[in-house]
Design an enzyme around this catalytic site. Sequence first.
Site, PDB file in Angstrom:
ATOM      1  N   CYS A 304      -1.762   2.491  -5.356  1.00 52.37           N
ATOM      2  CA  CYS A 304      -0.969   1.456  -5.053  1.00 52.37           C
ATOM      3  C   CYS A 304      -0.169   0.469  -5.975  1.00 52.37           C
ATOM      4  CB  CYS A 304      -1.714   0.302  -3.903  1.00 52.37           C
ATOM      5  SG  CYS A 304      -3.442   0.414  -3.924  1.00 52.37           S
ATOM      6  N   ARG A 333     -12.334   7.677 -10.144  1.00 49.19           N
ATOM      7  CA  ARG A 333     -13.263   6.505 -10.123  1.00 49.19           C
ATOM      8  C   ARG A 333     -14.708   6.907 -10.386  1.00 49.19           C
ATOM      9  NH1 ARG A 333     -11.657   5.136  -3.688  1.00 49.19           N
ATOM     10  NH2 ARG A 333      -9.556   5.016  -3.991  1.00 49.19           N
ATOM     11  N   GLN A 351      -5.733  11.816  -3.228  1.00 51.09           N
ATOM     12  CA  GLN A 351      -5.591  11.066  -2.131  1.00 51.09           C
ATOM     13  C   GLN A 351      -4.139  11.490  -1.437  1.00 51.09           C
ATOM     14  OE1 GLN A 351      -6.123   6.904  -3.332  1.00 51.09           O
ATOM     15  NE2 GLN A 351      -7.845   6.966  -2.075  1.00 51.09           N
ATOM     16  N   ASP A 353      -1.929   9.727  -0.100  1.00 48.44           N
ATOM     17  CA  ASP A 353      -1.815   8.121  -0.071  1.00 48.44           C
ATOM     18  C   ASP A 353      -0.223   7.924   0.323  1.00 48.44           C
ATOM     19  OD1 ASP A 353      -3.182   5.913  -0.293  1.00 48.44           O
ATOM     20  OD2 ASP A 353      -2.818   5.747  -2.449  1.00 48.44           O
ATOM     21  N   HIS A 355       2.276   4.163   0.898  1.00 48.82           N
ATOM     22  CA  HIS A 355       2.272   2.815   1.264  1.00 48.82           C
ATOM     23  C   HIS A 355       3.419   2.610   2.133  1.00 48.82           C
ATOM     24  CE1 HIS A 355      -0.578   3.191  -2.126  1.00 48.82           C
ATOM     25  NE2 HIS A 355      -1.388   2.113  -1.424  1.00 48.82           N
ATOM     26  N   LYS A 435      -8.055  -3.007   9.415  1.00 44.63           N
ATOM     27  CA  LYS A 435      -7.946  -1.755   9.397  1.00 44.63           C
ATOM     28  C   LYS A 435      -8.268  -1.030  10.316  1.00 44.63           C
ATOM     29  CE  LYS A 435     -12.040  -1.135   6.497  1.00 44.63           C
ATOM     30  NZ  LYS A 435     -12.529  -0.266   5.094  1.00 44.63           N
ATOM     31  N   HIS A 481      -1.567   0.349   3.566  1.00 46.64           N
ATOM     32  CA  HIS A 481      -2.093   1.485   2.967  1.00 46.64           C
ATOM     33  C   HIS A 481      -2.561   2.324   3.931  1.00 46.64           C
ATOM     34  CE1 HIS A 481      -2.887  -0.987  -0.593  1.00 46.64           C
ATOM     35  NE2 HIS A 481      -2.953  -1.901   0.261  1.00 46.64           N
TER      36      HIS A 481
END
Length: 612
Positions: A304, A333, A351, A353, A355, A435, A481
């Site tokens: 992000c 991570r 990911q 991912d 946004h 979420k 997200h």
Amino acid sequence: MLASGSSRLYFSLPYKTMGEEKTTPVRAPAKDGPFPLSTLRHSVSHLMASAIGRLFPGVRFGFGPAIEHGFYYDFDLPRPLEEADLEKIEREMRKIAKASPQLTCVEVTRGEAKARLLRKGQSYKVEAIDLIPEGEKITFWGHSDWEDLCEGPHVDRLDREFHFKLLSIAGAYWRGDEKRPMLQRIYGTAFWTKAELDAHLVWLEEIKARDHRKLGTELDLFSYHQEAGAGFVFWHPNLATVRREIERFWWDEHERRGYQPVYTPHVSRETLFEVSGHLANYADMMYAPMEIDSMPYRVKPMNCPGHILIYKNRGRSYRELPLRMAELGTVYRYERSGVLHGMLRVRGFTQDDSHIFCTSEQLADEIAGVLDLVLLVVKTFGFEYTAYLATRPKDKSIGSDEIWTRAIASLRQGAAKVGMPLELDEGGGAFYGPKIDFKMKDALGREWQLSTVQCDFNLPERFDLHFTDSDGQAKRPIMLHRAVLGAFERFIGVLIEHFGGRFPLWCAPKQVALVPIREEHAPYLRTLAERLNAQNFRVEAMLDAGHMNKKIKDAQHAQIPFMLVAGEREAADGTVAVRRRGTREQIVMPFDAFLSGISKLRSTRALGLELE
RNA sequence: GCCAGCGUGGCUCAAUGGCAGAGCACCUGAUUUGUAAUCAGGCGGUUGUGGGUUCGAUUCCCACCGCUGGCUCCA
């Protein structure tokens, strides 16, 4: 301690689409008998505890509830348990059930309960009393010379017909708290009928056979290496092919839906993660800084901040919103060593991912768009799913009540637009916004969390994001997200188990195997291979010297969807003998018909292999 | 990270305080086959790494690395 009221629907089989590929035993949900299944399992856990009590004097008991597929009981024992102990314990259980089948229940006062447990040295149970709310009944359930602080309910007698098996030994913290002592846990399961127990054991075998780590070796899909470190996956050509096909599908769908591709660096100055708040809230999961030009840099744990920098790079107009940025972003991570698990839990992963920067008016539509994409993925891979709406957490969270209420309403509206039912996960939201999380149910009925859509009121504040609205005013966008597949590692790991290594044609590593009956038929098959290659099909041409039967076996083991066998007859009339994965059928058809058939299977991303 | 278990050729698994073995895979040769393993020969291991005990360790002990089942935490 707590038996839930009734047995749950225990196992369902969403396997309709797989046609003849079906190998999973079809099972009806396990049935309740004279008492609910969960009650039986709870009673069997007591029976096990009483057997442990006899075999291990001085044992202290923890909790022993019924769980989804069975039960467990936690013990503080004088010595570590071994696999071999399980059989001994089972034998003792049978003995006890036979000798003293009658269950008893007495109600006592709080003080009496405590005294009773103190007398027996059951310190964990003494602690458990304090967990019982004031005013609630305190009961002991028992049989033979054994009793347990327990709310019940239980079956009436242990000499009823039922069937059980002890399955595994594990460690478990007392009350799930890692600061407390580690107890030994025994897992087991129980059913009213032998047929159901047997079916359950077969199911466990099937899970083992489909384990993505096992198939990963057998099908040459991926590896991990001691010399590379734990939690890092190496994708072999076979699995990289699957991934690339899914990526292609993913990008197609995202471009169609107005997402714009971006790429962001894997490493950034630490200050970026100070601004984002990751350093304050997420540092435990991040790797230590590295020094570049005497400044600290960090490997990214999330994408992000990078996307936000792109947003912020210049002024944004309301005309640009909603702005959807998409990246297959690889993040790293720190996961504690004990939690790593094949491809499903790793330390470096990619990911899918995105946004979305939008106004609060646009939120519901954007959410609907994401959910629609989730539904497409669910359908494409043949999953079942449950969607959970996670609302404001009780303790710490940011943002006004009004903005939370509106965002939750938008999530609801979005779901309504695509006709998606939502379960409620009260207080399960992130501190920065509500979420919707998805649990996907695979072909074996196991649930996996993959997709997620999260509203974020925090980062737009922290990075001071704005856009110029039609009235010329600077306004703050909302950020969404979302990940649909979640992470490629986990998604494809789940997919391997879901399909049992039998990928649908469109993403299978090899799609067509070519087997000549004699070596002299190889030239004919070579011409077919060229035509398949020209259409971008992935072909395994088994044209070397060697025996047909061996090649057929190898192709079946490699789970190649179609095998084309050809000899004199086929070469003479331009046909092929088609053999579908998992079958022994030989369907002779013109090669052109086969080609158009698989072209259709590929373009429709069919789950099955039925040629028209 | 914690509790428990495990680590032997690419894979699956034997063996023993005293020369480390099999099947599959791989390579070579022969075989030319109508739908799930043709035959023969060959290559391949400092027994995860480091240290200790011992005349001698793959085996016993310690540490580390990694894996497995869980707990706790997560995509």
